[in-house]
Design a protein around this motif. Structure first.
Motif, short mmCIF file in Angstrom:
data_model
loop_
_atom_site.label_atom_id
_atom_site.label_comp_id
_atom_site.label_asym_id
_atom_site.label_seq_id
_atom_site.Cartn_x
_atom_site.Cartn_y
_atom_site.Cartn_z
N THR A 60 0.83 -1.20 0.00
CA THR A 60 0.00 0.00 0.00
C THR A 60 0.87 1.26 0.00
OG1 THR A 60 -1.71 -1.19 1.22
CG2 THR A 60 -1.84 1.21 1.21
N GLY A 61 1.92 1.25 0.83
CA GLY A 61 2.84 2.39 0.85
C GLY A 61 3.53 2.58 -0.49
N GLY A 62 3.93 1.47 -1.12
CA GLY A 62 4.56 1.57 -2.43
C GLY A 62 3.63 2.15 -3.47
N VAL A 63 2.35 1.76 -3.40
CA VAL A 63 1.36 2.31 -4.34
C VAL A 63 1.22 3.81 -4.13
CG1 VAL A 63 -1.08 2.30 -4.98
CG2 VAL A 63 0.14 0.14 -4.65
N LEU A 64 1.17 4.25 -2.89
CA LEU A 64 1.04 5.68 -2.62
C LEU A 64 2.24 6.46 -3.14
CD1 LEU A 64 -0.44 5.63 1.01
CD2 LEU A 64 -1.63 6.15 -1.13
N LEU A 65 3.46 5.93 -2.91
CA LEU A 65 4.66 6.60 -3.41
C LEU A 65 4.65 6.64 -4.94
CD1 LEU A 65 7.37 5.16 -0.99
CD2 LEU A 65 6.29 7.41 -0.92
#
Length: 362
Positions: free
Chosen positions: A18-23
């Motif tokens: 999820t964090g990777g998608v946001l970045l």
């Protein structure tokens, strides 16, 4: 890896993803549209006067790395705690399973909380343990009673043989007759035990059976015994189709009628056999006259070797397994046996079985 560790890694991986998608979203929809060089009119050249893409990347990278590390730590710690909380009921179920495997069937999980899948699993396991405990108690009591009943004719036989051995000149005709009677009783008991075991195992093929015809067949078989005992049998009712084993259902009905004959009035007794059809089941009811029965006594009549000592008995009384076999056969056919004392005296026995589907009657 343990299930808890697998769940923890799964939670952490989801958070990291999820964090990777946001970045990625930040990069795709923000940073990539910032030009490498910003031209400012009147500056006299290509000198950047405002932050360009490289400046923003250098400013964005350290917080992004810190956020990723934080998400990883948060995912691992939070996932470990959450997985432990979710798996706690499974640990209780595992503990109860081990106790049951060691022979302790009295333990129950009694899982608290809302009715989710784990609560349903725990409740189902408690129900299974309760049934197993009841079955084990019944089996122990049955084994003890069967051993006692089988030991009795063997002990009588041994006594008769000892008497004959001590008195060789004694007339053996009476001895042989008594031994024949004892041996017959032992054979009847053994056959009843085998029939009871067969019904419990449900090792039979189901076919279409009409309970009304079964009732007539059982009545014709036991009519000489009824006439000898001065008992009148009356049959009535509807065609009652069900699915089951014809021999076992015939044995069920025969046992009910035989029980009604031998535990009836000494003379001028009556038996009523009726069949009835309900929306999803069929009934066969056998009622007989006789002495008034206490409810506490009626409640024990279907237990193995419980003959009901307060009831009128004759020389044709069985081995104490008649109604127990009826109950076992009914349960093997997904049915029930209900025993109630008649207010006028005697017993009413009702067997309820599932009705046969319409296509099975053709």
């Amino acid at each position: 890896m343990s299930v808890r560790l697998k769940l923890t890694l799964s939670y952490a991986a989801c958070i990291m993803a999820t964090g990777g998608v946001l970045l990625t979203v930040v990069w795709v929809f923000l940073l990539r549209y910032v030009p490498e060089v910003v031209m400012v009119p009147g500056s006299g050249g290509r000198t950047p006067a405002v932050p360009n893409q490289s400046d923003l990347i250098r400013a964005f990278t350290p917080p992004a790395i810190g956020a990723v590390i934080f998400l990883l730590i948060f995912g691992l710690v939070g996932g470990w705690i959450l997985a432990g909380s979710m798996l706690a009921p499974l640990n209780r179920i595992t503990h109860a399973t081990r106790l049951a495997a060691n022979g302790s069937l009295s333990h129950r999980i009694h899982l608290e909380g809302r009715g989710d899948e784990l609560r349903e699993l725990a409740d189902a396991f408690d129900t299974m343990l309760a049934r197993l405990e009841t079955h084990a108690i019944e089996q122990q009591r049955f084994a003890a009673n069967a051993s006692h009943e089988l030991r009795t004719p063997l002990a009588i036989t041994q006594t008769l043989l000892d008497v004959a051995h001590q008195d060789p000149d004694h007339d053996n005709r009476e001895l042989v007759e008594r031994l024949r009677h004892v041996n017959t009783r032992a054979i009847d008991l053994t056959e009843a035990l085998l029939l009871l075991s067969r019904a419990d195992q449900r090792s039979f093929t189901k076919e279409a059976v009409d309970l009304s015809l079964i009732a007539e067949e059982a009545t014709e078989t036991l009519l000489p015994l009824a006439e000898q005992s001065g008992v009148t049998i009356m049959t009535s009712g509807d065609i009652a189709p069900t699915l089951g084993s014809h021999p076992l259902l015939l044995q069920l009905t025969t046992n009910l009628v035989h029980n009604a004959i031998v535990h009836n009035l000494p003379d001028q007794g009556s038996i009523w056999i009726t069949t009835r059809v309900l929306p999803e089941s069929v009934l066969i009811t056998v009622e007989n006259t006789g002495a008034k029965l206490a409810p506490s006594l009626v409640a024990t009549l279907a237990e193995p070797f419980q003959r009901g000592t307060q009831r009128v008995r004759t020389d044709h009384s069985g081995v104490g397994l008649g109604l127990a076999i009826v109950k076992s056969i009914a349960q093997a056919h997904d049915g029930t046996l209900t025993l109630t004392g008649r207010p006028e005296g005697g017993l009413r026995a009702t067997v309820q079985l599932p009705a046969a589907p319409p296509d099975a009657e053709d």
